[in-house]
Design an enzyme around this catalytic site. Structure first.
Site, mmCIF file in Angstrom:
data_model
loop_
_atom_site.group_PDB
_atom_site.id
_atom_site.type_symbol
_atom_site.label_atom_id
_atom_site.label_comp_id
_atom_site.label_asym_id
_atom_site.label_seq_id
_atom_site.Cartn_x
_atom_site.Cartn_y
_atom_site.Cartn_z
ATOM 1 N N ASP A 182 0.845 -1.192 0.000
ATOM 2 C CA ASP A 182 0.000 0.000 0.000
ATOM 3 C C ASP A 182 0.888 1.253 0.000
ATOM 4 O O ASP A 182 1.789 1.383 0.834
ATOM 5 C CB ASP A 182 -0.866 -0.045 1.277
ATOM 6 C CG ASP A 182 -1.997 0.960 1.276
ATOM 7 O OD1 ASP A 182 -2.447 1.345 0.189
ATOM 8 O OD2 ASP A 182 -2.440 1.332 2.389
ATOM 9 N N GLY A 210 -7.989 8.233 7.219
ATOM 10 C CA GLY A 210 -8.162 8.532 8.634
ATOM 11 C C GLY A 210 -9.612 8.630 9.071
ATOM 12 O O GLY A 210 -10.528 8.247 8.341
ATOM 13 N N GLY A 261 -9.129 5.547 1.344
ATOM 14 C CA GLY A 261 -9.831 6.339 2.349
ATOM 15 C C GLY A 261 -11.299 5.980 2.436
ATOM 16 O O GLY A 261 -12.158 6.843 2.584
ATOM 17 N N ILE A 318 -9.521 -0.251 3.271
ATOM 18 C CA ILE A 318 -10.030 -0.050 4.632
ATOM 19 C C ILE A 318 -8.936 -0.316 5.662
ATOM 20 O O ILE A 318 -8.379 -1.412 5.718
ATOM 21 C CB ILE A 318 -11.236 -0.969 4.879
ATOM 22 C CG1 ILE A 318 -12.399 -0.521 3.987
ATOM 23 C CG2 ILE A 318 -11.659 -0.931 6.359
ATOM 24 C CD1 ILE A 318 -13.416 -1.584 3.735
ATOM 25 N N ASP A 319 -8.655 0.684 6.441
ATOM 26 C CA ASP A 319 -7.700 0.557 7.537
ATOM 27 C C ASP A 319 -8.291 1.138 8.824
ATOM 28 O O ASP A 319 -8.372 0.478 9.860
ATOM 29 C CB ASP A 319 -6.385 1.274 7.184
ATOM 30 C CG ASP A 319 -5.290 0.982 8.204
ATOM 31 O OD1 ASP A 319 -5.542 0.230 9.166
ATOM 32 O OD2 ASP A 319 -4.176 1.499 8.058
#
Ligand code: G3H
Ligand code: 13P
Ligand code: ZN
Length: 309
Positions: free
Chosen positions: A82, A181, A212, A255-256
C-alpha cells in the site's frame, strides 16, 4: 491455495456491482480476523501492507503470517504493498513475494508520476506482479506522503486516460473526495460520482481503487469514547456511497481506519471492565473477533462480495 494477483478478482468485479475489500494488516490478530471473515463469506481478499506496517512488524513477519493464514484457512490472498513511495520499496516487495504493489507518485508532477509508475510496471510485470498507481491527491495523511487538505485535487478524467495508456498500470486509485483517517468530512459527506462516472467512461477496462474508504463506524467511535478515548467528530464515508462507487468501476476498496477503531474499541472496553486482567490474549482475542465480525459485515452488506470468490 496460494498468494494470487488481483487480476482475476478485478476482471470479475469490473462489470459487476460489488468490490473487493483491501484491508491493511499490521499484526497476527488483524490478519486472522480479516481472513476468517473472508473464509466465512467465501469472498475474494486483498491484504495490504504499508511502509509503516512493514517497518513495525518487520517484512518477513507479515509475509509469513499471510502465508500461514492461507495454509490455515485455504483462502487465496492477494498480498499488496500500500502506498509504495518509490521504485526501491516496490522492488523489495516484488522480491519478497508480494503479488501486487502500489506505486504512489500522486504527490509528484504528472510526467514524473508517469515515469515512476512505468518503471515499477516494467519490473513488476516481468515478475508476474500487478501494479496500482494513483492520480489526484487525497486530503489527509498518506504513508510518508503529507498532503495538505487545501491542496487536495481530484483526479482529472482525461489525465487518467493518458496516464493509464502511457504506464500500462493494472489499476488506478482515484481522488473523488475521500481521505485517509477518521476525519473525512467536516460537513455532509460528499463524493464526486459524476467525476467517477466520467473516469470510468474514458477507461472502462481499468479497475479503479477507492482509498480512504472507511465508514468510521459510529458504534466503535462511541465505544472508544465511552471507555476513555477522545475522538470527537470522527466521520467516514457512508456505507451506501461505497456500494454506489462499486457500480462505477471501483473494484478495490481500501479499509484501515475501521480496523483500527474496532480493535481499539474492544481493547479499551475489555481493559476498563477487567482492570485486574493482564494476559494479552484476553483482550486481543475479543479484538480479533470484533475485526472478523466487522469485516464480514462489510463484505456482505457494503462491498457485496460474499460468494464472489
Ligand atoms: O493509507 C494509509 C493506511 O491507512 C496505512 O497507514 O501508513 O499508518 O500504516 P500507515
Ligand atoms: P481509511 O483510512 O479510510 O481506512 O483508508 C485506508 C487506505 O486508503 C489505505 O490505503
Ligand atoms: Zn490509501
Amino acid at each position: 491455495m496460494a498468494l494470487i494477483t488481483s487480476t482475476e478478482m478485478f476482471a470479475k468485479a469490473l462489470n459487476s456491482d460489488y468490490a473487493v475489500g483491501a484491508f491493511n494488516v499490521n499484526n497476527m490478530e488483524i490478519i486472522q480476523g480479516i481472513v476468517e471473515a473472508a473464509q466465512q463469506e467465501n469472498a475474494p481478499l486483498i491484504l495490504q501492507v504499508s511502509a509503516g506496517a512493514r517497518k513495525y512488524a518487520k517484512p518477513a513477519y507479515l509475509t509469513k503470517l499471510v502465508e500461514a493464514a492461507i495454509i490455515d484457512t485455504g483462502v487465496d490472498i492477494c498480498l499488496h504493498l500500500d502506498h509504495g513511495e518509490d521504485f526501491d520499496i516496490c522492488k523489495k516487495c516484488v522480491d519478497d513475494g508480494f503479488t501486487s504493489v502500489m506505486i504512489d507518485g500522486s504527490k509528484h508532477p504528472f510526467e514524473e508520476n508517469i515515469k515512476m509508475t512505468k518503471e515499477v510496471v516494467e519490473y513488476a510485470h516481468a515478475h508476474g506482479v500487478v501494479v496500482e498507481a494513483e492520480l489526484g491527491k487525497l486530503a489527509g495523511i498518506e504513508d510518508a506522503v503529507n498532503v495538505d487538505a487545501r491542496d487536495a485535487t481530484f483526479t482529472v478524467p482525461e489525465e487518467a486516460a493518458e496516464f493509464v495508456a502511457k504506464t500500462g498500470v493494472d489499476s488506478l486509485a482515484v481522488a473523488i473526495g475521500t481521505s485517509h483517517g477518521a476525519y473525512k468530512f467536516k460537513g455532509e459527506p460528499r463524493l464526486d460520482f459524476d467525476r467517477l462516472k466520467e473516469i470510468r467512461k474514458l477507461i472502462p477496462e481499468t479497475p479503479l481503487v477507492l482509498h480512504g474508504a472507511s465508514t468510521v463506524l459510529p458504534e466503535f467511535v462511541a465505544l472508544c469514547n465511552q471507555y476513555g478515548g477522545d475522538i470527537p467528530g470522527a466521520q467516514g464515508v457512508p456505507e451506501e456511497m461505497i456500494r454506489e462507487a462499486a457500480k462505477y468501476g471501483v473494484c478495490k476498496v481500501n479499509i484501515d481506519t475501521d480496523l483500527r477503531l474496532a480493535m481499539t474499541a474492544e481493547i479499551r472496553k475489555f481493559l476498563t471492565e477487567n482492570p485486574a486482567e493482564f494476559d494479552p490474549r484476553k483482550y486481543l482475542g475479543p479484538a480479533r473477533d470484533a475485526i472478523r465480525d466487522m469485516v464480514a459485515h462489510k463484505i456482505r452488506n457494503v462491498l457485496g462480495a460474499s460468494n464472489k470468490r
